[in-house]
Structure formats: structure tokens, C-alpha cells
Design a protein around this motif. Structure first.
Motif, PDB file in Angstrom:
ATOM      1  N   LEU A   1      31.253 -85.228  14.442  1.00 25.00           N
ATOM      2  CA  LEU A   1      30.058 -84.757  15.133  1.00 25.00           C
ATOM      3  C   LEU A   1      29.465 -83.504  14.498  1.00 25.00           C
ATOM      4  O   LEU A   1      28.335 -83.128  14.825  1.00 25.00           O
ATOM      5  N   LEU A   2      30.192 -82.847  13.611  1.00 24.67           N
ATOM      6  CA  LEU A   2      29.667 -81.661  12.939  1.00 24.67           C
ATOM      7  C   LEU A   2      29.259 -82.010  11.510  1.00 24.67           C
ATOM      8  O   LEU A   2      29.717 -82.986  10.923  1.00 24.67           O
ATOM      9  N   ASP A   3      28.395 -81.172  10.925  1.00 26.47           N
ATOM     10  CA  ASP A   3      27.897 -81.437   9.579  1.00 26.47           C
ATOM     11  C   ASP A   3      29.025 -81.515   8.559  1.00 26.47           C
ATOM     12  O   ASP A   3      28.960 -82.303   7.606  1.00 26.47           O
ATOM     13  N   GLY A   4      30.054 -80.694   8.736  1.00 28.97           N
ATOM     14  CA  GLY A   4      31.159 -80.701   7.785  1.00 28.97           C
ATOM     15  C   GLY A   4      31.816 -82.056   7.678  1.00 28.97           C
ATOM     16  O   GLY A   4      32.220 -82.481   6.589  1.00 28.97           O
ATOM     17  N   SER A   5      31.901 -82.761   8.799  1.00 28.76           N
ATOM     18  CA  SER A   5      32.490 -84.099   8.802  1.00 28.76           C
ATOM     19  C   SER A   5      31.637 -85.064   7.998  1.00 28.76           C
ATOM     20  O   SER A   5      32.153 -85.883   7.225  1.00 28.76           O
ATOM     21  N   ARG A   6      30.317 -84.962   8.142  1.00 28.95           N
ATOM     22  CA  ARG A   6      29.421 -85.882   7.447  1.00 28.95           C
ATOM     23  C   ARG A   6      29.328 -85.552   5.962  1.00 28.95           C
ATOM     24  O   ARG A   6      29.158 -86.438   5.134  1.00 28.95           O
ATOM     25  N   ILE A   7      29.465 -84.271   5.632  1.00 29.27           N
ATOM     26  CA  ILE A   7      29.520 -83.892   4.216  1.00 29.27           C
ATOM     27  C   ILE A   7      30.778 -84.472   3.587  1.00 29.27           C
ATOM     28  O   ILE A   7      30.740 -85.051   2.492  1.00 29.27           O
TER      29      ILE A   7
ATOM     30  N   SER B   1      35.176 -93.792   2.067  1.00 32.53           N
ATOM     31  CA  SER B   1      36.131 -94.509   2.914  1.00 32.53           C
ATOM     32  C   SER B   1      36.483 -93.691   4.153  1.00 32.53           C
ATOM     33  O   SER B   1      36.587 -94.222   5.261  1.00 32.53           O
ATOM     34  N   LEU B   2      36.632 -92.383   3.962  1.00 34.33           N
ATOM     35  CA  LEU B   2      36.896 -91.498   5.089  1.00 34.33           C
ATOM     36  C   LEU B   2      35.673 -91.397   5.990  1.00 34.33           C
ATOM     37  O   LEU B   2      35.786 -91.330   7.216  1.00 34.33           O
ATOM     38  N   GLY B   3      34.504 -91.421   5.377  1.00 35.59           N
ATOM     39  CA  GLY B   3      33.262 -91.341   6.135  1.00 35.59           C
ATOM     40  C   GLY B   3      33.109 -92.489   7.116  1.00 35.59           C
ATOM     41  O   GLY B   3      32.639 -92.304   8.238  1.00 35.59           O
TER      42      GLY B   3
END
Length: 203
Positions: free
Chosen positions: A143-149, A156-158
């Protein structure tokens, strides 16, 4: 948390609230503008390529900011299919980058302005708010930008992170994590703030 300032120190409340509204708006606008420039019409279709705060501030997220001290704005809808892997990364990173740039600009202004007065208080507040937003959003959790980056860097992690975000309980788990990790997150934010101020000889 912030609501208590309304009676104790109304001026401080106004400054912090205005800094939050400005910084969240610029953050979301940066996502929308970058995605739009890179070829994704989705943010423009939803009216998000604008600096109008009403288009970006979320009523519940704003209420949480005032009551609990943390909250959220409306996420900018983007279509990774229109952007590709690297376009998605840049559109996602644009939000935190905009906050870092605002913080650095405030630090530079603090370095050249007199060391007292309302202007300095405002600049310090805007600087602090933007460091908080940048550091917080770069945490690599769903849910945070760091996760999407992270997801754009490791596709695969994305996909796994995106599946988690789609779960109805994901928001509650993220809020729980933030609550439990508030102390180390605060320490990191304080360290970054000190570094930014020290970079221009302020502090």
C-alpha cells in the motif's frame, strides 16, 4: 493528535494542516503528472493532473491525520500496462521524490534566511512534514510507494505484493505494522531530517 493544537496553539495547527495539505497534494500530483507525461492517460481521466487539493485529499485519510497523526491521500490510479516496468517505477517514485525536493528547498531557504521569525517556523514545518512523507512512503510494505517501487524492480515480488494489497484485511495489517514500528520509523525520520539540515549547515 493535531486536533489538540486547535485550542492549545491555533497558529501551529494552521501551519501544520496547511503544510500537510500542500505536501500531500504535491505528492499525488507528482504521481499523476509523471504517469501522464510517460504516456498513461488514466490519471488525467480521473482529473488528478492538478494541484487542486480537493482532487487529492481523502476525507477519511485527512480525519486520521488530525486525530491519530497519520493518514493518507487518495491514491492516483495508474495503468502499469501503459507505462511498462520502468515507467511504473518512475511514476511511483515521483511522489516521494517531490517531497524530498520540497524538503531540500526548505533547507536551502533556511540556510539563507534569518534564524528567527514566522517564516522560519513555516519552513521548518514544511521541511519536517515532507521528510515524514518521503521516508514513510518509501517503506517497502504493501500500500506504500516503497512496495510498488520494489515491485517494479522485482516483478515476481511485485505480483505477490499486488495480490496482498487486493485482500480486504491488507489495510488493517499495514496500519498495525505502522503502529508497532512507530518508534524506529520516528528514529529514521529524525536521522534523515538532521542530515538534510546538516547538509546546508542548519541545525
Amino acid at each position: 493528535m493535531l486536533l489538540s493544537l486547535l485550542t492549545q496553539n491555533p497558529l501551529a495547527f494552521v501551519i501544520i494542516a496547511a503544510a500537510l495539505a500542500l505536501s500531500l497534494t504535491v505528492h499525488e500530483f507528482a504521481h499523476a503528472w509523471t504517469a501522464d507525461r510517460l504516456g498513461d492517460p488514466t490519471p488525467r481521466r480521473f482529473g488528478r493532473v492538478t494541484l487542486n487539493p480537493a482532487k487529492h485529499l481523502d476525507p477519511l485519510g485527512t480525519l486520521l491525520l488530525l486525530i491519530a497523526g497519520f493518514g493518507f491521500a487518495k491514491p492516483v490510479p495508474i495503468n502499469p500496462g501503459n507505462l511498462g516496468r520502468w515507467g511504473t517505477l518512475w511514476a511511483t517514485a515521483a511522489g516521494p521524490i517531490s517531497n524530498i525536493l520540497i524538503a531540500v528547498l526548505c533547507a536551502v531557504l533556511l540556510a539563507v534566511l534569518p534564524s528567527s521569525g514566522l517564516t522560519v517556523v513555516i519552513l521548518l514545518t514544511v521541511l519536517s512534514v515532507n521528510i515524514v512523507l518521503a521516508v514513510f512512503n518509501l517503506i517497502p510494505i504493501p500500500l506504500l510507494d516503497g512496495s510498488r517501487i520494489l515491485g517494479a524492480l522485482v516483478p515476481s515480488l511485485g505480483r505477490s505484493l499486488a495480490q496482498f494489497e487486493a485482500q480486504p484485511f491488507s489495510f488493517l495489517l499495514v496500519m498495525l505494522f505502522i503502529f508497532l514500528a512507530s518508534e524506529p520509523i520516528g528514529q529514521i525520520i529524525g536521522t534523515v531530517q538532521g542530515w538534510v539540515l546538516g547538509l546546508v549547515g542548519v541545525g
